[in-house]
Design a protein around this motif. Structure first.
Motif, PDB file in Angstrom:
ATOM      1  N   ARG A 196       0.832  -1.203   0.000  1.00 12.34           N
ATOM      2  CA  ARG A 196       0.000   0.000   0.000  1.00 12.34           C
ATOM      3  C   ARG A 196       0.869   1.256   0.000  1.00 12.34           C
ATOM      4  N   VAL A 197       0.410   2.251  -0.742  1.00 10.10           N
ATOM      5  CA  VAL A 197       1.134   3.513  -0.865  1.00 10.10           C
ATOM      6  C   VAL A 197       0.180   4.650  -0.520  1.00 10.10           C
ATOM      7  N   THR A 198       0.610   5.560   0.342  1.00 10.98           N
ATOM      8  CA  THR A 198      -0.223   6.703   0.717  1.00 10.98           C
ATOM      9  C   THR A 198      -0.261   7.723  -0.425  1.00 10.98           C
ATOM     10  N   ASP A 199      -1.239   8.591  -0.367  1.00  6.20           N
ATOM     11  CA  ASP A 199      -1.356   9.635  -1.385  1.00  6.20           C
ATOM     12  C   ASP A 199      -0.138  10.564  -1.372  1.00  6.20           C
ATOM     13  N   GLU A 200       0.383  10.830  -0.183  1.00  6.69           N
ATOM     14  CA  GLU A 200       1.559  11.698  -0.070  1.00  6.69           C
ATOM     15  C   GLU A 200       2.777  11.060  -0.726  1.00  6.69           C
ATOM     16  N   GLN A 201       2.967   9.753  -0.493  1.00  4.83           N
ATOM     17  CA  GLN A 201       4.085   9.052  -1.120  1.00  4.83           C
ATOM     18  C   GLN A 201       3.919   8.985  -2.635  1.00  4.83           C
ATOM     19  N   ALA A 202       2.701   8.743  -3.085  1.00 10.15           N
ATOM     20  CA  ALA A 202       2.454   8.655  -4.524  1.00 10.15           C
ATOM     21  C   ALA A 202       2.738   9.983  -5.221  1.00 10.15           C
ATOM     22  N   THR A 203       2.397  11.074  -4.568  1.00 13.69           N
ATOM     23  CA  THR A 203       2.638  12.393  -5.154  1.00 13.69           C
ATOM     24  C   THR A 203       4.115  12.759  -5.127  1.00 13.69           C
ATOM     25  N   LYS A 204       4.775  12.473  -4.005  1.00 11.80           N
ATOM     26  CA  LYS A 204       6.173  12.851  -3.835  1.00 11.80           C
ATOM     27  C   LYS A 204       7.080  12.110  -4.798  1.00 11.80           C
TER      28      LYS A 204
END
Length: 225
Positions: A196-204
């Motif tokens: 699982r990947v958080t939205d913050e990680q996906a954006t960064k």
């Protein structure tokens, strides 16, 4: 594919146009049992023979020869699959292995996970992944742009078909066993889809999943859905 008559619910949904992408087909969680589904949703799919072995066996009627084939398929943009098959002839065995690889296709995540890069292009792995099969244990890490694929030859073929341009790779065990090495690499890539990947990680890190139509070598990205 005009003469194809689907036998599964997923095949009927694809043929009727209810499902138009491979990502949507995998998301419905229905079993993928017909290779024609992949042919329709991923027409640009490529395949490569990873390993071809001739197995001889003595029987009462004489020497019996069979071929064991391992193939990998991918669209070079986020989808990869691996399959194995055995048969009396090379050609039919390869075709069967390719079909099995299509039935095992997965959607992977890509990104710019290297702290040395920061280019915000999905050219590498989003994070470190590990895979194992038999005695072979592999570890792959994100690499900055320009490093290319610093991995073994088998993993390099799989990564290229998956659409990964840059990566570091480490392997332990009997890596001369190509089948185990290939399956370990595939299991490692499967981790990118299950983690699982958080939205913050996906954006960064600009983490993307599946087909995005990005050409890393060019600055002009023109594919939109």
């Amino acid at each position: 594919m005009v003469d194809w008559v689907p036998k599964t619910r997923l095949g009927q949904m694809v043929l009727s146009g209810e499902i138009t992408t491979m990502s949507a087909a995998l998301a419905v969680k229905l079993p993928l049992r017909e290779p024609e589904i992949v042919d329709i949703l991923l027409p640009e799919l490529q395949d490569e023979v990873i390993d071809l072995n001739m197995v001889q066996r003595m029987t009462d009627s004489g020497r019996r020869v069979r071929f064991a084939v391992t193939c990998v398929v991918g669209n070079g943009d986020g989808f990869i699959g691996i399959g194995r098959a055995k048969g009396k002839e090379v050609g039919p065995s390869i075709r069967k292995a390719v079909d099995n690889a299509k039935l095992n296709i997965i959607e992977i995540k890509r990104g710019c996970g290297s702290w040395e890069c920061g280019c915000q292009q999905p050219h590498s792995l989003p994070f470190e992944v590990k895979g194992r099969c038999g005695s072979v244990e592999v570890t792959f890490k994100p690499a900055p742009r320009g490093i290319s694929l610093a991995v073994g030859d088998v993993a390099k073929s799989i990564f290229a078909l998956a659409g990964i341009k840059d990566a570091w790779g480490f392997a332990k065990g009997n890596t001369k066993t190509k089948v185990n090495y290939a399956l370990a690499t595939f299991n490692a890539l499967k981790m990118t889809s299950t983690m699982r990947v958080t939205d913050e990680q996906a954006t960064k890190q600009n983490i993307v999943s599946g087909t995005v139509g990005v050409t890393i070598q060019e600055t002009d990205v023109s594919s939109e859905e």
